[in-house]
Scaffold this motif. Structure first.
Motif, mmCIF file in Angstrom:
data_model
loop_
_atom_site.group_PDB
_atom_site.id
_atom_site.type_symbol
_atom_site.label_atom_id
_atom_site.label_comp_id
_atom_site.label_asym_id
_atom_site.label_seq_id
_atom_site.Cartn_x
_atom_site.Cartn_y
_atom_site.Cartn_z
ATOM 1 N N SER A 2 0.835 -1.200 0.000
ATOM 2 C CA SER A 2 0.000 0.000 0.000
ATOM 3 C C SER A 2 0.874 1.256 0.000
ATOM 4 C CB SER A 2 -0.929 -0.007 1.209
ATOM 5 O OG SER A 2 -0.172 0.162 2.371
ATOM 6 N N ARG A 3 0.325 2.283 -0.620
ATOM 7 C CA ARG A 3 1.024 3.568 -0.672
ATOM 8 C C ARG A 3 0.745 4.316 0.628
ATOM 9 N NH1 ARG A 3 -0.556 8.847 -3.037
ATOM 10 N NH2 ARG A 3 -2.526 7.983 -3.758
ATOM 11 N N LYS A 4 1.750 5.006 1.138
ATOM 12 C CA LYS A 4 1.527 5.770 2.362
ATOM 13 C C LYS A 4 1.471 7.263 2.041
ATOM 14 C CE LYS A 4 3.556 2.604 5.710
ATOM 15 N NZ LYS A 4 2.467 1.828 6.217
ATOM 16 N N VAL A 5 0.525 7.942 2.674
ATOM 17 C CA VAL A 5 0.422 9.391 2.490
ATOM 18 C C VAL A 5 0.858 10.075 3.772
ATOM 19 C CG1 VAL A 5 -1.117 11.308 1.959
ATOM 20 C CG2 VAL A 5 -1.535 9.097 0.934
ATOM 21 N N VAL A 274 -12.631 10.485 2.847
ATOM 22 C CA VAL A 274 -11.795 9.434 2.264
ATOM 23 C C VAL A 274 -11.554 8.414 3.377
ATOM 24 C CG1 VAL A 274 -9.662 8.853 1.066
ATOM 25 C CG2 VAL A 274 -10.691 11.109 0.725
ATOM 26 N N PRO A 275 -12.243 7.258 3.315
ATOM 27 C CA PRO A 275 -12.195 6.294 4.421
ATOM 28 C C PRO A 275 -10.763 5.926 4.813
ATOM 29 C CG PRO A 275 -13.776 5.588 2.749
ATOM 30 C CD PRO A 275 -13.052 6.768 2.184
ATOM 31 N N GLY A 276 -10.514 5.961 6.098
ATOM 32 C CA GLY A 276 -9.202 5.585 6.625
ATOM 33 C C GLY A 276 -8.171 6.696 6.588
ATOM 34 N N LEU A 277 -8.410 7.722 5.772
ATOM 35 C CA LEU A 277 -7.402 8.777 5.623
ATOM 36 C C LEU A 277 -7.795 10.100 6.282
ATOM 37 C CD1 LEU A 277 -6.068 8.447 1.974
ATOM 38 C CD2 LEU A 277 -5.099 7.519 4.070
ATOM 39 N N VAL A 317 -4.269 2.788 -0.052
ATOM 40 C CA VAL A 317 -3.557 3.974 0.437
ATOM 41 C C VAL A 317 -3.787 4.086 1.944
ATOM 42 C CG1 VAL A 317 -3.198 6.454 0.147
ATOM 43 C CG2 VAL A 317 -4.124 5.110 -1.744
ATOM 44 N N GLU A 318 -2.725 4.313 2.683
ATOM 45 C CA GLU A 318 -2.921 4.522 4.121
ATOM 46 C C GLU A 318 -2.127 5.718 4.622
ATOM 47 O OE1 GLU A 318 -0.851 1.582 6.738
ATOM 48 O OE2 GLU A 318 -0.892 0.348 4.913
#
Ligand code: GLN
Length: 321
Positions: A2-5, A274-277, A317-318
């Protein structure tokens, strides 16, 4: 993988969105509610609240704006909390109308059902469902307390807006009584209409609304206060309502071009999840023909593109914590 932001990326996207959208012209304030017609049209702000509780704000994010139809989301959540997902579906519905927020035609087309708690008919019906039935003070208290929990701080009634709406809401009154005739008002119609009008007249800031949106993104736990408010299984239900009808007759176009479940109000605010973010709120009073803020739409679209996010994408994405 997963991509991290990272938080810095969120920060930079919000600031860039503000700079690139601040000079956008077009649209006009809600003209049918006298108080809103007179709000300064140049106000503009963006607030983002990450699911780990960081708030990024730029512009007029502490201005007390009229929450208007964004209030339909918290009250739908209250009905879900009090009565459950199945009751909301059976008693109100979860359908897109594809029509303006105050459409009477939509009620007739849906076989006399209010369709969804996110248009006027369904929102008045939702106010009628709020418990305890027949007790206006306690119902109002439940609406305000629920909103306070979701935002982490209390909203404040804008008396002048409430007066302004109460003396001009003839269409909503017709909707309330029509729904009564169809058995879709579950308490006194005038009481339900008044609760709806009052909740629309609550003053909130973009920052408070971003926290509310982030509570939905964070599976029902307020990321700032840490208070668990609703079952995580309700978040996808709320997002499906927002996605299908959050922009009324422009909901499909919006979702297609941004991939962001969001909800607008004629006070000029739009919340997105944006769920989770993160949860985000952009605010600017001038509206398009469906009653959706022109500049806030541009700002949210910018943020989604900048971060390369879309809830329909299969990219995981997390948040970098
Ligand atoms: N109070 C407004 C109305 O009932 C809310 C509409 C909106 O924000 N779309 O007309």
């Amino acid at each position: 993988m997963s991509r991290k932001v990272a938080l810095q990326e969120l920060e930079s996207a919000v600031h860039q969105a503000f700079e690139s959208c601040r000079h956008i012209e077009g649209g006009q304030n809600a003209h049918y509610i006298p108080y809103l017609a007179n709000v300064d049209p140049s106000l503009f702000g963006i607030s983002l609240c990450s699911t780990d509780g960081h708030i990024i704000s730029v512009g007029n994010t502490d201005y007390r704006l009229g929450i208007e139809s964004v209030s339909k989301v918290p009250t739908a959540i209250l009905v879900l909390r009090q009565l459950g997902a199945e009751a909301l579906l059976q008693k109100i519905g979860a359908d897109a109308t594809g029509l303006p927020f105050n459409s009477i035609f939509a009620i007739l087309l849906e076989n006399h059902r209010p369709s969804t708690p996110l248009v006027n008919a369904g929102a008045i019906s939702a106010c009628s469902l709020v418990q305890p039935t027949g007790n206006p003070e306690k119902k109002w208290q439940a609406i305000v307390e629920n909103m306070t929990d979701l935002m982490g701080s209390a909203p404040k009634l804008i008396d002048e807006l409430y007066r302004s709406e109460s003396t001009t809401n003839f269409e909503n009154r017709s909707i309330a009584w029509l729904l009564k005739d169809y058995g879709r008002i579950y308490d006194d119609p005038e009481l339900s209409l008044d609760l709806y009008t009052r909740q629309c007249s609550l003053g909130v800031t973009a920052e408070q609304l971003a926290v509310c949106a982030s509570t939905i993104a964070n599976d029902g736990t307020n990321p700032v206060t840490g208070k668990p408010l609703f079952d995580a299984a309700l978040s996808p239900k709320i997002l499906s309502l927002m996605a299908s009808v959050g922009f009324y007759q422009h909901s499909g176009d919006w979702l297609y071009s941004t991939g962001l479940p969001a909800k607008t109000g004629v006070g000029g605010a739009i919340i997105g999840v944006v769920p989770g973010l993160f949860g985000i709120c952009a605010f600017a009073p001038p509206l398009d023909d469906a009653g959706n803020s022109v500049k806030a739409q541009a700002a949210l679209r910018f943020v989604m593109e900048q971060l390369d996010l879309n809830v329909f994408s299969n990219a995981a994405v997390e948040l970098e914590r």
